[in-house]
Design a protein around this motif. Structure first.
Motif, PDB file in Angstrom:
ATOM      1  N   ALA A  22      79.677  21.812  33.926  1.00  0.00           N
ATOM      2  CA  ALA A  22      80.861  21.111  34.437  1.00  0.00           C
ATOM      3  C   ALA A  22      80.713  19.599  34.300  1.00  0.00           C
ATOM      4  CB  ALA A  22      81.107  21.490  35.896  1.00  0.00           C
ATOM      5  N   LEU A  23      79.487  19.107  34.443  1.00  0.00           N
ATOM      6  CA  LEU A  23      79.228  17.672  34.287  1.00  0.00           C
ATOM      7  C   LEU A  23      79.101  17.263  32.825  1.00  0.00           C
ATOM      8  CD1 LEU A  23      76.510  17.078  37.054  1.00  0.00           C
ATOM      9  CD2 LEU A  23      78.865  16.191  37.044  1.00  0.00           C
ATOM     10  N   ALA A  24      79.057  18.252  31.931  1.00  0.00           N
ATOM     11  CA  ALA A  24      78.786  18.004  30.507  1.00  0.00           C
ATOM     12  C   ALA A  24      77.483  17.227  30.351  1.00  0.00           C
ATOM     13  CB  ALA A  24      79.953  17.272  29.844  1.00  0.00           C
ATOM     14  N   PHE A  25      76.496  17.609  31.167  1.00  0.00           N
ATOM     15  CA  PHE A  25      75.186  16.957  31.115  1.00  0.00           C
ATOM     16  C   PHE A  25      74.571  17.223  29.746  1.00  0.00           C
ATOM     17  CE2 PHE A  25      70.563  16.809  32.102  1.00  0.00           C
ATOM     18  CZ  PHE A  25      70.507  15.500  32.554  1.00  0.00           C
ATOM     19  N   PRO A  26      74.202  16.159  29.011  1.00  0.00           N
ATOM     20  CA  PRO A  26      73.842  16.333  27.602  1.00  0.00           C
ATOM     21  C   PRO A  26      72.405  16.783  27.324  1.00  0.00           C
ATOM     22  CG  PRO A  26      73.757  14.014  28.173  1.00  0.00           C
ATOM     23  CD  PRO A  26      74.243  14.749  29.405  1.00  0.00           C
ATOM     24  N   MET A  27      71.537  16.833  28.329  1.00  0.00           N
ATOM     25  CA  MET A  27      70.129  17.109  28.041  1.00  0.00           C
ATOM     26  C   MET A  27      69.518  18.160  28.964  1.00  0.00           C
ATOM     27  SD  MET A  27      69.043  13.140  27.521  1.00  0.00           S
ATOM     28  CE  MET A  27      70.048  12.588  28.880  1.00  0.00           C
ATOM     29  N   PRO A  28      70.116  19.346  29.063  1.00  0.00           N
ATOM     30  CA  PRO A  28      69.533  20.356  29.954  1.00  0.00           C
ATOM     31  C   PRO A  28      68.253  20.950  29.379  1.00  0.00           C
ATOM     32  CG  PRO A  28      71.364  21.300  28.751  1.00  0.00           C
ATOM     33  CD  PRO A  28      71.313  19.829  28.382  1.00  0.00           C
ATOM     34  N   SER A  29      67.333  21.295  30.257  1.00  0.00           N
ATOM     35  CA  SER A  29      66.089  21.937  29.817  1.00  0.00           C
ATOM     36  C   SER A  29      66.367  23.389  29.443  1.00  0.00           C
ATOM     37  CB  SER A  29      65.042  21.880  30.932  1.00  0.00           C
ATOM     38  OG  SER A  29      64.605  20.558  31.113  1.00  0.00           O
ATOM     39  N   GLU A  30      65.624  23.870  28.488  1.00  0.00           N
ATOM     40  CA  GLU A  30      65.776  25.205  27.941  1.00  0.00           C
ATOM     41  C   GLU A  30      65.051  26.220  28.833  1.00  0.00           C
ATOM     42  OE1 GLU A  30      63.868  27.537  26.104  1.00  0.00           O
ATOM     43  OE2 GLU A  30      65.507  28.382  24.941  1.00  0.00           O
ATOM     44  N   PRO A  31      65.588  27.448  28.983  1.00  0.00           N
ATOM     45  CA  PRO A  31      64.969  28.443  29.873  1.00  0.00           C
ATOM     46  C   PRO A  31      63.505  28.761  29.560  1.00  0.00           C
ATOM     47  CG  PRO A  31      67.152  29.178  29.224  1.00  0.00           C
ATOM     48  CD  PRO A  31      66.859  27.939  28.421  1.00  0.00           C
ATOM     49  N   ARG A  32      63.124  28.797  28.290  1.00  0.00           N
ATOM     50  CA  ARG A  32      61.726  29.095  27.967  1.00  0.00           C
ATOM     51  C   ARG A  32      60.808  27.949  28.389  1.00  0.00           C
ATOM     52  NH1 ARG A  32      62.483  30.499  21.849  1.00  0.00           N
ATOM     53  NH2 ARG A  32      63.922  28.784  22.207  1.00  0.00           N
ATOM     54  N   THR A  33      61.332  26.718  28.360  1.00  0.00           N
ATOM     55  CA  THR A  33      60.567  25.589  28.897  1.00  0.00           C
ATOM     56  C   THR A  33      60.368  25.794  30.384  1.00  0.00           C
ATOM     57  OG1 THR A  33      61.392  24.053  27.223  1.00  0.00           O
ATOM     58  CG2 THR A  33      60.560  23.096  29.268  1.00  0.00           C
ATOM     59  N   GLY A  34      61.449  26.168  31.072  1.00  0.00           N
ATOM     60  CA  GLY A  34      61.358  26.421  32.510  1.00  0.00           C
ATOM     61  C   GLY A  34      60.364  27.510  32.844  1.00  0.00           C
ATOM     62  N   ALA A  35      60.397  28.597  32.098  1.00  0.00           N
ATOM     63  CA  ALA A  35      59.464  29.704  32.352  1.00  0.00           C
ATOM     64  C   ALA A  35      58.017  29.254  32.152  1.00  0.00           C
ATOM     65  CB  ALA A  35      59.798  30.888  31.446  1.00  0.00           C
ATOM     66  N   THR A  36      57.792  28.414  31.154  1.00  0.00           N
ATOM     67  CA  THR A  36      56.445  27.872  30.922  1.00  0.00           C
ATOM     68  C   THR A  36      56.021  26.989  32.095  1.00  0.00           C
ATOM     69  OG1 THR A  36      56.820  27.937  28.530  1.00  0.00           O
ATOM     70  CG2 THR A  36      55.013  26.543  29.325  1.00  0.00           C
ATOM     71  N   LEU A  37      56.933  26.126  32.535  1.00  0.00           N
ATOM     72  CA  LEU A  37      56.629  25.252  33.675  1.00  0.00           C
ATOM     73  C   LEU A  37      56.310  26.064  34.926  1.00  0.00           C
ATOM     74  CD1 LEU A  37      59.349  22.515  33.146  1.00  0.00           C
ATOM     75  CD2 LEU A  37      56.872  22.251  32.840  1.00  0.00           C
ATOM     76  N   ARG A  38      57.043  27.150  35.137  1.00  0.00           N
ATOM     77  CA  ARG A  38      56.792  27.991  36.310  1.00  0.00           C
ATOM     78  C   ARG A  38      55.370  28.555  36.275  1.00  0.00           C
ATOM     79  NH1 ARG A  38      60.878  32.725  37.301  1.00  0.00           N
ATOM     80  NH2 ARG A  38      60.168  33.252  35.215  1.00  0.00           N
ATOM     81  N   VAL A  39      54.938  29.044  35.123  1.00  0.00           N
ATOM     82  CA  VAL A  39      53.582  29.593  34.991  1.00  0.00           C
ATOM     83  C   VAL A  39      52.546  28.499  35.223  1.00  0.00           C
ATOM     84  CG1 VAL A  39      51.935  30.558  33.333  1.00  0.00           C
ATOM     85  CG2 VAL A  39      54.236  31.518  33.519  1.00  0.00           C
ATOM     86  N   LEU A  40      52.769  27.317  34.650  1.00  0.00           N
ATOM     87  CA  LEU A  40      51.819  26.216  34.833  1.00  0.00           C
ATOM     88  C   LEU A  40      51.774  25.775  36.299  1.00  0.00           C
ATOM     89  CD1 LEU A  40      52.576  24.147  31.622  1.00  0.00           C
ATOM     90  CD2 LEU A  40      50.677  25.735  32.024  1.00  0.00           C
ATOM     91  N   ALA A  41      52.920  25.744  36.963  1.00  0.00           N
ATOM     92  CA  ALA A  41      52.952  25.379  38.385  1.00  0.00           C
ATOM     93  C   ALA A  41      52.185  26.404  39.219  1.00  0.00           C
ATOM     94  CB  ALA A  41      54.400  25.268  38.871  1.00  0.00           C
ATOM     95  N   ALA A  42      52.295  27.671  38.849  1.00  0.00           N
ATOM     96  CA  ALA A  42      51.578  28.724  39.579  1.00  0.00           C
ATOM     97  C   ALA A  42      50.066  28.576  39.432  1.00  0.00           C
ATOM     98  CB  ALA A  42      52.025  30.099  39.088  1.00  0.00           C
ATOM     99  N   SER A  43      49.628  27.898  38.382  1.00  0.00           N
ATOM    100  CA  SER A  43      48.186  27.716  38.159  1.00  0.00           C
ATOM    101  C   SER A  43      47.612  26.556  38.977  1.00  0.00           C
ATOM    102  CB  SER A  43      47.907  27.468  36.666  1.00  0.00           C
ATOM    103  OG  SER A  43      48.244  26.143  36.296  1.00  0.00           O
ATOM    104  N   LYS A  44      48.454  25.899  39.763  1.00  0.00           N
ATOM    105  CA  LYS A  44      48.029  24.740  40.555  1.00  0.00           C
ATOM    106  C   LYS A  44      48.285  24.985  42.043  1.00  0.00           C
ATOM    107  CE  LYS A  44      46.924  22.413  36.880  1.00  0.00           C
ATOM    108  NZ  LYS A  44      45.512  22.205  36.576  1.00  0.00           N
TER     109      LYS A  44
END
Length: 193
Positions: A22-44
């Motif tokens: 709705a905001l036409a935000f031009p730089m959203p993060s991709e879901p696979r990036t998010g899934a990777t970040l979630r795994v890395l966060a779980a390791s900390k």
């Protein structure tokens, strides 16, 4: 192997995506990036995490979904408009601190070796103030960047910056690096003990 089969997005993600569009935000993060970040966060467990570039909170939601109850996430963005989405939908999580500030200023105000994971999704901390960002990593800490593969929203002359940044990171003796042709193109960097 289906890369999208087991992503299991965070509960807040559909509403964040709706508002991002709705905001036409031009730089959203991709879901696979998010899934990777979630795994890395779980390791900390109990870790201190830093996100440079809150945007609307897409990556923020994934990071929170991987963190344990003792971990803390600080998310910084200069633009309060898109960041308002993250504040509204994620701001109730006591593990999250959202700061509206120029990331370059924020980086220079921090104590060295205070973060276990840094996701740099903004120019400051990635292409600018890189030394400041890396100085904040504790030994064993991870520094993560995305959008290293060609993107349609790259500004003119941006493509030449990417290989220089990766070469800079690879040439630092105190760090180890891996480049992944995954998602939008990820680079993971670990600080040696």
């Amino acid at each position: 192997m289906d890369e999208f089969a087991h992503l299991n997005p965070p509960a807040a993600l559909p509403e964040i995506l709706k508002r991002t569009e709705a905001l036409a935000f031009p730089m959203p993060s991709e879901p696979r990036t998010g899934a990777t970040l979630r795994v890395l966060a779980a390791s900390k467990p109990g870790g201190r995490l830093l996100e440079l570039g809150t945007g609307t909170g897409l990556s923020t939601a994934w990071l929170l979904d991987g963190m344990d109850r003792d971990a803390r996430l600080t998310s910084v963005d200069v633009d309060p408009g898109p960041q308002a989405v993250a504040r509204e939908l994620l701001g109730g999580d006591a593990r999250l601190e959202i700061i509206t500030m120029d990331a370059a200023v924020f980086l220079r105000q921090q104590t060295r070796e205070t973060f276990d994971l840094i996701f740099a999704d903004a120019m400051p901390g990635k292409y600018e103030c890189l030394d400041d960002a890396l100085a904040l990593l504790r030994p064993g800490g991870l520094y993560v960047i995305d959008d290293m593969l060609p993107q349609t929203n790259w500004p003119e002359n941006h493509a030449t910056k990417v290989p220089r940044l990766i070469a800079d990171l690879a040439g630092r003796a105190a760090f180890r690096i891996v480049s992944l042709a995954w998602s939008s193109g990820l680079v993971l960097v670990a600080r040696l003990h």
